[in-house]
Scaffold this motif. Structure first.
Motif, PDB file in Angstrom:
ATOM      1  N   TRP A  60       0.779  -1.206   0.137  1.00 22.51           N
ATOM      2  CA  TRP A  60      -0.052  -0.053   0.060  1.00 22.51           C
ATOM      3  C   TRP A  60       0.903   1.148   0.052  1.00 22.51           C
ATOM      4  CZ3 TRP A  60      -4.681   1.361  -1.349  1.00 22.51           C
ATOM      5  CH2 TRP A  60      -5.141   2.635  -0.727  1.00 22.51           C
ATOM      6  N   ARG A  61       0.664   2.094  -1.043  1.00 17.72           N
ATOM      7  CA  ARG A  61       1.468   3.319  -1.332  1.00 17.72           C
ATOM      8  C   ARG A  61       2.898   3.017  -1.392  1.00 17.72           C
ATOM      9  NH1 ARG A  61      -2.407   7.653   2.093  1.00 17.72           N
ATOM     10  NH2 ARG A  61      -4.219   6.924   0.829  1.00 17.72           N
ATOM     11  N   ARG A  62       3.181   1.838  -1.661  1.00 17.50           N
ATOM     12  CA  ARG A  62       4.534   1.532  -2.438  1.00 17.50           C
ATOM     13  C   ARG A  62       4.331   1.076  -3.975  1.00 17.50           C
ATOM     14  NH1 ARG A  62       7.480  -2.730   1.290  1.00 17.50           N
ATOM     15  NH2 ARG A  62       9.313  -2.301  -0.102  1.00 17.50           N
ATOM     16  N   SER A  63       3.575   0.196  -4.370  1.00 17.38           N
ATOM     17  CA  SER A  63       3.186  -0.296  -5.650  1.00 17.38           C
ATOM     18  C   SER A  63       1.722  -0.121  -5.682  1.00 17.38           C
ATOM     19  CB  SER A  63       3.768  -1.631  -6.095  1.00 17.38           C
ATOM     20  OG  SER A  63       3.302  -2.560  -5.202  1.00 17.38           O
ATOM     21  N   ILE A  64       1.038   0.230  -4.778  1.00 15.42           N
ATOM     22  CA  ILE A  64      -0.480   0.269  -4.687  1.00 15.42           C
ATOM     23  C   ILE A  64      -1.053   1.490  -4.305  1.00 15.42           C
ATOM     24  CG2 ILE A  64      -2.607  -0.694  -4.007  1.00 15.42           C
ATOM     25  CD1 ILE A  64      -1.292  -3.537  -3.581  1.00 15.42           C
ATOM     26  N   PHE A  65      -1.605   2.404  -5.077  1.00 14.77           N
ATOM     27  CA  PHE A  65      -1.973   3.809  -4.732  1.00 14.77           C
ATOM     28  C   PHE A  65      -3.632   4.006  -5.313  1.00 14.77           C
ATOM     29  CE2 PHE A  65       2.448   3.665  -5.664  1.00 14.77           C
ATOM     30  CZ  PHE A  65       2.968   4.413  -4.589  1.00 14.77           C
ATOM     31  N   ASP A  66      -4.019   5.027  -4.547  1.00 16.36           N
ATOM     32  CA  ASP A  66      -5.499   5.520  -4.704  1.00 16.36           C
ATOM     33  C   ASP A  66      -5.457   6.864  -5.142  1.00 16.36           C
ATOM     34  OD1 ASP A  66      -5.113   6.359  -2.063  1.00 16.36           O
ATOM     35  OD2 ASP A  66      -7.239   6.628  -2.138  1.00 16.36           O
ATOM     36  N   PRO A  91      -1.655  -9.215 -13.147  1.00 18.95           N
ATOM     37  CA  PRO A  91      -0.322  -8.821 -12.274  1.00 18.95           C
ATOM     38  C   PRO A  91      -0.107  -7.348 -12.807  1.00 18.95           C
ATOM     39  CG  PRO A  91      -0.049  -9.981 -14.446  1.00 18.95           C
ATOM     40  CD  PRO A  91      -1.234 -10.225 -14.115  1.00 18.95           C
ATOM     41  N   PHE A  92       0.464  -6.727 -11.680  1.00 18.21           N
ATOM     42  CA  PHE A  92       0.848  -5.254 -11.978  1.00 18.21           C
ATOM     43  C   PHE A  92       2.163  -4.999 -11.348  1.00 18.21           C
ATOM     44  CE2 PHE A  92      -1.136  -5.832  -7.794  1.00 18.21           C
ATOM     45  CZ  PHE A  92      -0.414  -5.218  -6.853  1.00 18.21           C
ATOM     46  N   ASP A  93       2.743  -3.913 -12.027  1.00 19.98           N
ATOM     47  CA  ASP A  93       4.083  -3.291 -11.128  1.00 19.98           C
ATOM     48  C   ASP A  93       3.484  -2.058 -10.667  1.00 19.98           C
ATOM     49  OD1 ASP A  93       6.192  -4.930 -12.463  1.00 19.98           O
ATOM     50  OD2 ASP A  93       5.228  -4.229 -14.362  1.00 19.98           O
ATOM     51  N   LEU A  94       2.756  -1.248 -11.126  1.00 22.89           N
ATOM     52  CA  LEU A  94       1.950  -0.124 -10.303  1.00 22.89           C
ATOM     53  C   LEU A  94       0.485  -0.473 -10.496  1.00 22.89           C
ATOM     54  CD1 LEU A  94       2.389   2.462  -9.091  1.00 22.89           C
ATOM     55  CD2 LEU A  94       2.376   3.729 -11.198  1.00 22.89           C
TER      56      LEU A  94
END
Length: 412
Positions: A122-128, A242-245
């Motif tokens: 969370w807020r490393r590679s996952i963001f809102d 899958p995701f990188d960002l």
């Protein structure tokens, strides 16, 4: 003296306070607005923060600065509404009795409702970007992003401003081109819907724009959990993305006090009559803006048009008269599409977005369902209108009800 209490000092609550203070005699009615802080956010501005176009100072003001004299502003978190005693109880123990209550507490993203979303990434590679803090963190992540798989994801609907995830995708695609990164990034748009948008004509048009920009669209994706270690979205039918960002729109829910008060549905939205916004269970409670369960977009334009209808209805209601105004679900949204262009969509409960001109037939000057620079400038100009016209409750020369004038049933 009778008391009107408004729970929420956002768009709808502030407009109602301003408009009703001018219409309700001060000797007969007091008005109180309640919110947990004195910080008013221009939420449409969050979209531009990740790309460095807006700063915190441009999207944040004081709530009380937009409330007129004669309106009491109470800072405090609501614990619950005691509908039997007609009292609002705050978490600090204070109580606020009411004769009429307006719930305008909005909707908020709830990443805690999706397993794994608030995990190690969370807020490393996952963001809102539906919070200012999230949008600011995403700005730093984009600045450091040099390629990979960028996934834009909607957890579930309804959400605030349903076109915002599309707008972010279009802006991200243009931003990547501008910075020479587009060929190194795979863009994926993941939605629980069966298309790019909820309405067929607009969905086909917006879906075509995603296709033109080589954005892969994954539809009917109901996320079950996020695996932060593998950086994968997992659906209930075991599909994996899958995701990188990951730029996600978490589940949106109404305020928790709505649930504690027994006033909400499963997402904490208040069931109301779709046309009068009066609670289906209490004759002295209304829910306006994003706090209600009406089948309309949770957007500032809906709040604006609904408030225009609500004010006259409210005055009739407290006078013991039948409410004659009928809100039609009117929504009017600019859709940023990148490269300093935008579309405009205009629709309501019964009519989907259609091509044409707005607000005047032939003249416009806005084009519906068409990318133009004029629409983009309109989107940018709305921030000034919001702070200086909309919130203070000044008249806006647009009809509250949707008009078919200038619209075409089929695209040219």
């Amino acid at each position: 003296m009778k008391t009107l209490v408004i729970l929420g000092g956002g768009t709808a609550g502030t407009m109602i306070a301003n408009k009703l203070r001018h219409r309700l005699p001060r000797r007969d009615w007091s008005i109180t607005v309640v919110d947990r802080d004195d910080v008013h956010h221009y939420q449409p501005g969050y979209l531009f923060v990740p790309f460095g176009d807006y700063t915190r100072d441009q999207v944040v003001r004081s709530r009380h600065a937009f409330l007129p004299d004669g309106v009491d502003f109470v800072i405090g978190a609501v614990d619950l509404v005691d509908t039997e005693a007609d009292v609002v109880r705050l978490e600090d123990g204070r109580t606020l009795p009411y004769d009429q209550l307006v719930i305008a507490s909005g909707t908020t993203p709830r990443p805690d409702q999706t397993p794994g979303l608030l995990g190690s990434e969370w807020r490393r590679s996952i963001f809102d970007f539906y919070t200012l803090e999230g949008a600011e963190a995403l700005a730093k992540a984009l600045a450091a992003f040099d390629g990979g798989r960028l996934v834009v994801h909607i957890t579930e609907t309804p959400i605030k401003c349903p076109v915002a995830p599309l707008e972010f995708t279009f802006l991200a695609e243009a931003w990547l081109r501008k910075h020479g990164l587009r060929d190194r990034v795979e863009l994926v748009y993941v939605t629980p819907l069966d298309g790019a948008f909820t309405k067929p004509v607009a969905s086909a048009h917006l879906g075509g724009m995603l296709e033109e920009r080589k954005v892969h669209v994954e539809t009917d994706f109901m996320v079950e959990h996020v695996d932060p270690e593998r950086k994968v979205l997992v659906s209930y039918d075991d599909r994996e993305i899958p995701f990188d960002l990951l730029v996600t729109v978490p589940l949106n829910m109404g305020a928790d006090f709505v649930a504690r008060s027994g006033l909400g549905d499963e997402l904490n939205y208040v069931p109301v009559d779709n046309h009068t916004l009066l609670s289906k269970s209490h004759d002295n409670i209304f829910a306006v803006g994003d706090a209600s369960d009406i089948p309309a977009s949770k957007a500032g334009s809906v709040a604006h048009f609904a408030v225009e209808i609500f004010v006259d209805n409210f005055l009739q209601h407290i006078a013991g008269q039948s409410m004659t105004g009928s809100f039609d679900g009117h929504a009017n949204c600019f859709v940023e599409s990148g490269d300093d262009k935008a579309l405009l969509i205009d629709f309501n409960y019964d009519t989907e977005p259609l091509p044409g001109k707005y607000p005047l037939p032939v003249i416009g000057p806005m084009d519906l369902l068409k990318e133009t620079r004029t629409n983009h400038l309109g989107k940018l100009a709305f921030r000034w209108i919001y702070w200086n016209v909309l919130l203070p409750g000044r008249p806006v020369p647009l009809p509250a009800h949707m008009s078919m004038a200038g619209k075409h049933p089929k695209e040219d």
